[in-house]
Write an enzyme that holds these catalytic residues in place. Structure first.
Site, PDB file in Angstrom:
ATOM      1  N   GLY A   1       7.344   9.401   8.664  1.00  0.00           N
ATOM      2  CA  GLY A   1       6.480  10.446   9.198  1.00  0.00           C
ATOM      3  C   GLY A   1       5.070   9.933   9.382  1.00  0.00           C
ATOM      4  O   GLY A   1       4.792   8.744   9.200  1.00  0.00           O
TER       5      GLY A   1
ATOM      6  N   ASN B   1      -1.092  -1.629  12.597  1.00  0.00           N
ATOM      7  CA  ASN B   1      -0.741  -2.081  13.936  1.00  0.00           C
ATOM      8  C   ASN B   1      -1.854  -1.769  14.933  1.00  0.00           C
ATOM      9  O   ASN B   1      -2.134  -2.564  15.830  1.00  0.00           O
ATOM     10  CB  ASN B   1       0.584  -1.452  14.361  1.00  0.00           C
ATOM     11  CG  ASN B   1       1.737  -1.941  13.505  1.00  0.00           C
ATOM     12  OD1 ASN B   1       2.236  -3.041  13.684  1.00  0.00           O
ATOM     13  ND2 ASN B   1       2.157  -1.127  12.542  1.00  0.00           N
TER      14      ASN B   1
ATOM     15  N   LYS C   1       7.354   3.132  16.947  1.00  0.00           N
ATOM     16  CA  LYS C   1       5.968   3.531  17.236  1.00  0.00           C
ATOM     17  C   LYS C   1       4.972   2.439  16.889  1.00  0.00           C
ATOM     18  O   LYS C   1       3.858   2.413  17.427  1.00  0.00           O
ATOM     19  CB  LYS C   1       5.630   4.844  16.525  1.00  0.00           C
ATOM     20  CG  LYS C   1       5.887   4.839  15.011  1.00  0.00           C
ATOM     21  CD  LYS C   1       4.746   4.293  14.201  1.00  0.00           C
ATOM     22  CE  LYS C   1       5.150   4.140  12.753  1.00  0.00           C
ATOM     23  NZ  LYS C   1       4.044   3.621  11.910  1.00  0.00           N
TER      24      LYS C   1
ATOM     25  N   SER D   1       0.816  -1.211   0.000  1.00  0.00           N
ATOM     26  CA  SER D   1       0.000   0.000   0.000  1.00  0.00           C
ATOM     27  C   SER D   1       0.852   1.264   0.000  1.00  0.00           C
ATOM     28  O   SER D   1       0.578   2.199  -0.767  1.00  0.00           O
ATOM     29  CB  SER D   1      -0.948   0.000   1.205  1.00  0.00           C
ATOM     30  OG  SER D   1      -0.240  -0.177   2.413  1.00  0.00           O
TER      31      SER D   1
ATOM     32  N   ASP E   1       4.335  10.837  13.904  1.00  0.00           N
ATOM     33  CA  ASP E   1       4.035   9.471  13.469  1.00  0.00           C
ATOM     34  C   ASP E   1       3.356   8.682  14.582  1.00  0.00           C
ATOM     35  O   ASP E   1       2.437   7.887  14.344  1.00  0.00           O
ATOM     36  CB  ASP E   1       5.331   8.785  13.037  1.00  0.00           C
ATOM     37  CG  ASP E   1       5.095   7.603  12.111  1.00  0.00           C
ATOM     38  OD1 ASP E   1       3.927   7.329  11.779  1.00  0.00           O
ATOM     39  OD2 ASP E   1       6.081   6.967  11.711  1.00  0.00           O
TER      40      ASP E   1
END
Length: 354
Positions: free
Chosen positions: A149, A269, A204, A27, A257
């Site tokens: 980002g 996630n 993250k 994607s 982010d």
């Protein structure tokens, strides 16, 4: 108006445009390929699956990712990696972290001198290396950068106003990426802290799983705010231990982010965490997603690395205990809330107003 199709390479604007490569058929790679084409560039998007490539060529849509998004005529789906690398000077690498080394190592000699920009937010399990470090190892003569980002692929593809960071010590590479990608809905900032920018993007993902669980369990706005803020503290603490600049984490590649990944149901996630919060097993949650969720793999290696270097990361330890050690959510919450509170913000004076 689209940006000029001139590419900044080796410090000069080239009058004859070479195609730009995007390696990966997922994607985010597809969204970046469309951005480049919108700016007037000819793009070769390489993927391993011939059926996927043929579907894109015929239907102008990626059949597996970003359904409903039309792929622009400037994007050509290809399956010949050797030919793609030979034709392109600037290559965006959007391969899964588990496949990047295997795919590119066989073509190491073709990567020499090229601009390789990693789009993958992950860590190699066996070595704890970031993707740009793997690229550097495979092709030591290549020019390496990362792009990271608050960049959800579908929103980019739908032209939501978006900003990102290209990071490299190679200033000309940063200029080349800015010239290629910067457009009417996509803004590209530059940074010299490649390691910090890339580490922020990888870390993250773990906390997005936690955030998704919290939302599914209806934990409330106070809890979500606490989780995101303490996640930023953990990320920064670990990154500084590894040599990154803590100020990087106050920018788009850090807190930016983290916020979007921990608050958006579009985040892969986050979706895994939400499914876990609904009572699904980890295997069921990942299977339902149908895409790679880098945070699951990152969690395993991050927990081990934090223990090895002695960095306090209670949220990482707690999630690991739930997913891989048989602990219940209630047990982990109890342990976290009973732990001795530390200072709120690291890297500032704790002795008053001095």
């Amino acid at each position: 108006m689209p940006a000029s199709p001139l590419v900044w390479i080796n410090g000069l604007h080239m009058t004859e445009q070479r195609p730009i490569a995007v390696l990966g058929g997922g994607s985010f790679g597809t969204a970046v390929a469309n951005l480049l084409a919108e700016n007037g560039h000819q793009v070769r998007q390489w993927m391993r699956d011939p059926e996927q490539a043929e579907a894109i060529r015929v239907n102008r849509e990626n059949p597996r990712y970003l359904k409903g998004i039309k792929i622009l005529p400037g994007v050509t789906a290809v399956t010949d990696l050797q030919e793609t690398l030979d034709a392109c000077e600037l290559c965006f690498v959007a391969l899964p972290s588990s496949a990047l080394r295997t795919v590119l190592a066989a073509h190491a000699e073709r990567l020499s001198g090229k601009m390789l920009v990693s789009l993958t937010k992950g860590i190699e399990a066996q070595t704890f290396k970031l993707m740009s470090q793997i690229l550097e190892e495979i092709a030591p003569q290549a020019r390496i950068g990362v792009l990271s980002g608050p960049n959800l692929a579908r929103e980019i593809a739908e032209h939501a106003l978006t900003a990102t960071v290209v990071a490299s010590e190679d200033e000309e590479l940063c200029k080349a990426v800015q010239a290629a990608l910067h457009g009417r809905t996509f803004r590209v900032y530059a940074s010299a802290d490649r390691f910090g920018v890339e580490l922020g993007g990888a870390l993250k993902n773990v906390y997005a799983i936690i955030a998704g669980m919290a939302v599914a369990l209806e934990m409330g706005e106070n809890t979500k705010s606490m989780l995101i803020t303490r996640a930023l503290a953990e990320m920064t603490r670990f990154a500084v231990n590894q040599g990154a600049n803590p100020m990087t984490f106050l920018g788009l590649a850090g807190v930016g982010d983290l916020i979007v990944t921990c608050s958006s149901p579009k985040s892969r996630n986050y979706q895994v965490g939400f499914a876990l919060g609904q009572g699904l097993s980890l295997d069921e949650a990942v299977s339902r997603l149908g895409e790679v969720a880098e945070g699951v793999n990152t969690l395993k290696v991050l927990k081990a690395k934090a223990q090895e270097v002695g960095v306090y990361m209670p949220l990482v330890a707690g999630l690991h205990a739930i997913l891989f050690e048989g602990r219940t959510l209630e047990q982990v919450i109890g342990l976290l809330m009973r732990a001795e509170p530390k200072t709120d913000v690291d890297f500032i004076s704790t002795s008053g107003f001095n």
